[in-house]
Scaffold this motif. Structure first.
Motif: not given
Ligand code: F6R
Length: 263
Positions: A140, A202, A138, A132-133, A36-39, A66-67, A167
């Protein structure tokens, strides 16, 4: 690791969606790990488009996220389950019964994590894991210091992660301090891995995890030990890479090798 540098977020999203689509077309019952997340929002938008315009069929695939934040019910607006339905599942023909997201409000997290691992095993393991990272490296929610052998478990979030994820919440205090996450060991068992990253924020961590030493202090460096990992970055996330010329040369010339071996 194969490093693909795309000119911008849109191109990064199209490239990563094309990689996922290629795997689904090759194996209609693919087991797909999701982030998940923005990426990945753009990547999911592209996948929904491929479903609508080209009939990309998700009906037989199984997905494992993942989480999930510990304590959030699946229908909570900030839950990762909610995110997945809003950004992907509602727009494709996925089967609800084969879309697994860790249950944040489980009464017994330890038992749940063992059950989740078991479901991945029963499905035959993850074929392709999307990642994503985080800015602390990290994958996950495997925060700095997570063992490379770790399995699905509850993990406390690092201060930077809480700040970064604030955010999405009304205020920082609302960000849950714990999450259920697949372990680095779980992720590393995926047959293929696709990590995507964008934006200047990043750039430093991408340089470290791609070109720096392998360390549990930056859990994404574990990917250097994986036999099939693709990293798709936009120009900004790739801006601090020292060997970018080399990565670009490979990207632009790999068709020569592919022709020779008849792929
Ligand atoms: C989300 C996850 C996290 C995100 C990471 C980047 O399921 O596993 O590792 O990939 O925190 O988040 P964004 O994409 O929002 O920068």
């Amino acid at each position: 690791m194969e490093i693909i540098i795309a000119p911008n977020y849109e191109a990064m999203s199209k490239t990563s969606a094309a990689i996922i689509a290629r795997e689904i077309r090759r194996k209609h019952d693919l087991v797909l790990g999701l982030a998940t997340g923005d990426t990945p929002i753009g990547t999911y938008r592209e996948l929904a488009k491929l479903h609508k315009d080209e009939g990309l069929d998700f009906s037989k695939i199984t997905t494992f996220n993942l989480d999930e934040y510990l304590g959030l019910a699946p229908l909570h607006r900030n839950s990762y389950n909610y995110f997945m339905w809003e950004n992907l599942f509602e727009h494709i023909n996925t089967s609800q019964h084969r879309a697994f997201v860790p249950q944040g409000n489980t009464v017994d997290p330890e038992e749940f994590c063992a059950w989740y691992e078991e479901q991945i095993r029963k499905a035959g393991g993850i074929d392709l894991q999307v990642l994503g990272i985080g800015r602390d490296g990290h994958i996950g929610f495997n925060e700095p210091g997570s063992s490379f052998a770790s399995r699905t478990r509850v993990k406390g979030l690092y201060e930077q992660t809480i700040k970064d994820n604030a955010r999405f919440f009304e205020k920082e205090e609302d960000v849950p301090r714990f999450a259920i996450t697949m372990g680095v060991g779980t992720i590393m068992e995926a047959k293929k891995i696709l990590l995507i990253a964008n934006g200047e924020g990043k750039a430093e961590v991408c340089q470290q995890f791609i070109e720096g030493p392998v360390t549990s202090q930056i859990t994404a460096t574990a990917l250097q030990l994986h036999s099939y990992a693709i990293v798709v970055l936009d120009e900004e996330a790739a801006s601090k890479l020292k060997r970018r010329e080399y990565y670009n040369w490979i990207r632009d010339n790999k068709h020569i090798v592919q022709k020779q071996i008849g792929r």
